[in-house]
Design a protein around this motif. Sequence first.
Motif, PDB file in Angstrom:
ATOM      1  N   ARG A 116       0.831  -1.208   0.000  1.00  0.00           N
ATOM      2  CA  ARG A 116       0.000   0.000   0.000  1.00  0.00           C
ATOM      3  C   ARG A 116       0.862   1.253   0.000  1.00  0.00           C
ATOM      4  NH1 ARG A 116      -3.808  -3.069   3.457  1.00  0.00           N
ATOM      5  NH2 ARG A 116      -2.614  -2.401   5.287  1.00  0.00           N
ATOM      6  N   LEU A 117       1.953   1.219   0.739  1.00  0.00           N
ATOM      7  CA  LEU A 117       2.845   2.374   0.796  1.00  0.00           C
ATOM      8  C   LEU A 117       3.458   2.650  -0.583  1.00  0.00           C
ATOM      9  CD1 LEU A 117       4.355   4.536   2.399  1.00  0.00           C
ATOM     10  CD2 LEU A 117       6.055   2.798   2.996  1.00  0.00           C
ATOM     11  N   ALA A 118       3.875   1.604  -1.287  1.00  0.00           N
ATOM     12  CA  ALA A 118       4.451   1.786  -2.621  1.00  0.00           C
ATOM     13  C   ALA A 118       3.436   2.400  -3.575  1.00  0.00           C
ATOM     14  CB  ALA A 118       4.962   0.455  -3.156  1.00  0.00           C
ATOM     15  N   ALA A 119       2.181   1.953  -3.456  1.00  0.00           N
ATOM     16  CA  ALA A 119       1.134   2.503  -4.325  1.00  0.00           C
ATOM     17  C   ALA A 119       0.877   3.972  -4.002  1.00  0.00           C
ATOM     18  CB  ALA A 119      -0.143   1.685  -4.179  1.00  0.00           C
ATOM     19  N   SER A 120       0.792   4.294  -2.718  1.00  0.00           N
ATOM     20  CA  SER A 120       0.494   5.681  -2.339  1.00  0.00           C
ATOM     21  C   SER A 120       1.652   6.617  -2.666  1.00  0.00           C
ATOM     22  CB  SER A 120       0.158   5.757  -0.848  1.00  0.00           C
ATOM     23  OG  SER A 120       1.290   5.423  -0.060  1.00  0.00           O
ATOM     24  N   ALA A 121       2.882   6.084  -2.668  1.00  0.00           N
ATOM     25  CA  ALA A 121       4.042   6.907  -3.007  1.00  0.00           C
ATOM     26  C   ALA A 121       4.233   7.031  -4.513  1.00  0.00           C
ATOM     27  CB  ALA A 121       5.302   6.318  -2.369  1.00  0.00           C
ATOM     28  N   GLY A 122       3.430   6.302  -5.288  1.00  0.00           N
ATOM     29  CA  GLY A 122       3.517   6.377  -6.735  1.00  0.00           C
ATOM     30  C   GLY A 122       4.704   5.646  -7.329  1.00  0.00           C
ATOM     31  N   VAL A 123       5.246   4.649  -6.594  1.00  0.00           N
ATOM     32  CA  VAL A 123       6.441   3.941  -7.078  1.00  0.00           C
ATOM     33  C   VAL A 123       6.189   2.444  -7.249  1.00  0.00           C
ATOM     34  CG1 VAL A 123       8.043   5.626  -6.102  1.00  0.00           C
ATOM     35  CG2 VAL A 123       7.336   3.658  -4.717  1.00  0.00           C
ATOM     36  N   ALA A 124       4.939   2.015  -7.227  1.00  0.00           N
ATOM     37  CA  ALA A 124       4.635   0.593  -7.297  1.00  0.00           C
ATOM     38  C   ALA A 124       5.219  -0.058  -8.545  1.00  0.00           C
ATOM     39  CB  ALA A 124       3.119   0.370  -7.245  1.00  0.00           C
ATOM     40  N   ASP A 125       5.333   0.690  -9.648  1.00  0.00           N
ATOM     41  CA  ASP A 125       5.846   0.113 -10.893  1.00  0.00           C
ATOM     42  C   ASP A 125       7.335  -0.209 -10.822  1.00  0.00           C
ATOM     43  OD1 ASP A 125       3.357   0.294 -11.988  1.00  0.00           O
ATOM     44  OD2 ASP A 125       3.762   2.106 -13.166  1.00  0.00           O
ATOM     45  N   SER A 126       8.035   0.371  -9.867  1.00  0.00           N
ATOM     46  CA  SER A 126       9.477   0.121  -9.780  1.00  0.00           C
ATOM     47  C   SER A 126       9.870  -0.605  -8.494  1.00  0.00           C
ATOM     48  CB  SER A 126      10.259   1.437  -9.885  1.00  0.00           C
ATOM     49  OG  SER A 126       9.921   2.313  -8.824  1.00  0.00           O
ATOM     50  N   VAL A 127       8.887  -1.135  -7.777  1.00  0.00           N
ATOM     51  CA  VAL A 127       9.146  -1.922  -6.560  1.00  0.00           C
ATOM     52  C   VAL A 127       8.613  -3.331  -6.781  1.00  0.00           C
ATOM     53  CG1 VAL A 127       8.749  -2.148  -4.082  1.00  0.00           C
ATOM     54  CG2 VAL A 127       9.010   0.126  -5.096  1.00  0.00           C
ATOM     55  N   VAL A 128       9.478  -4.331  -6.618  1.00  0.00           N
ATOM     56  CA  VAL A 128       9.114  -5.728  -6.853  1.00  0.00           C
ATOM     57  C   VAL A 128       9.162  -6.483  -5.533  1.00  0.00           C
ATOM     58  CG1 VAL A 128       9.763  -7.883  -7.999  1.00  0.00           C
ATOM     59  CG2 VAL A 128       9.988  -5.695  -9.209  1.00  0.00           C
TER      60      VAL A 128
END
Length: 375
Positions: A240-252
Amino acid sequence: MTKTLVVTNDFPPRPGGIQAFVHNLAVRRPPGSVVVYAPAWKGAAEFDAAQPFPVVRHPTSLMVPEPTVLRRAGEILRSEGCDSVLFGAAAPLGLLAPALRRRGAERLVGLTHGHEAGWAALPGARGLLRRIGDGVDTLTYLGEYTRSRMARAVSPRAASRMARLAPGVDENVFFAGAGGEEVRRRHGLSGRPVAVCVSRLVPRKGQDALIHAWPAVLRSVPDAALLLVGGGPYRRDLERLAASAGVADSVVFTGSVPWEELPAHYDAGDVFAMPCRTRRRGLDVEGLGIVYLEASATGLPVVAGDSGGAPDAVLDGETGVVVEGRSVAAVAGALADLLGDPERARKMGAQGRSWVEREWRWELQASRLDGLLRA
């Protein structure tokens, strides 16, 4: 030849760092010189059959210092002809030391990890730790942080007999070229600068700080990727944190991976990062951080948090960088600098590999233990 009874709650196939530590020491003892007494665990029969020493399992999954465990340990001590005892974790089973000495143990050594340093901070537990220190011949410590914490809690005599014994690294398992390219292809990371973290997903390890720092990292290294290896209760919050920070596409997120695939996952990174931080007023603290050494063996520079004994696993400025684990700016700066300067990263990684070969090989740790058991 001394023969050693290892009394331990922490032993494979139960997973964990202490379990691996104790097992790696046991398998490097001379043939016929060790027997292990450990709790029951799923898959234990198959695991035990493959060991080069006998393993006696307690009927339950936890052993505490009470008469049933003492009686069984004493029986094994006598029937196997053991003259020394190694406690896989000094707290709490080291409380059995005086009784096992009366049953014939001539030399008793207690390994300590991060949690014994936590005991040293609690009034009731501190008294038990003092009893353990007086009961064994030697308490080991991982590094200066854990030594100083425990030395204030045990008696002066016990403190004077403490000795350093840390986990080792198998440099033939963790090395550059251990399969990282296949892991990169699997996750669509080929050709990208990758920061990797191999750890259980829990708040102390600092994966949230990595994600908070990632937007700043991307401003400096736009094609960078963050590879989070491991499972744990914090995963959903981190996603959820990755999505809210707008970086989900670069976090695996890989989830848990088999132990035999860990070297390849380290090798998939260009930089290793785990900005751990101390929590719960010092009770939740990093004892050492063997992951930093495994990353160094793989030829990666490391970004380490400043929790507890974690800095003992890094030569700051040589094999990596120690940062304040709670400082997102410090984490982001260290990652951006290393990902953006591959030559500096490679130099630090090479220095880390050399350091592991000099100071952290399992054979060195096994030799130190042998000296403690023979002293």
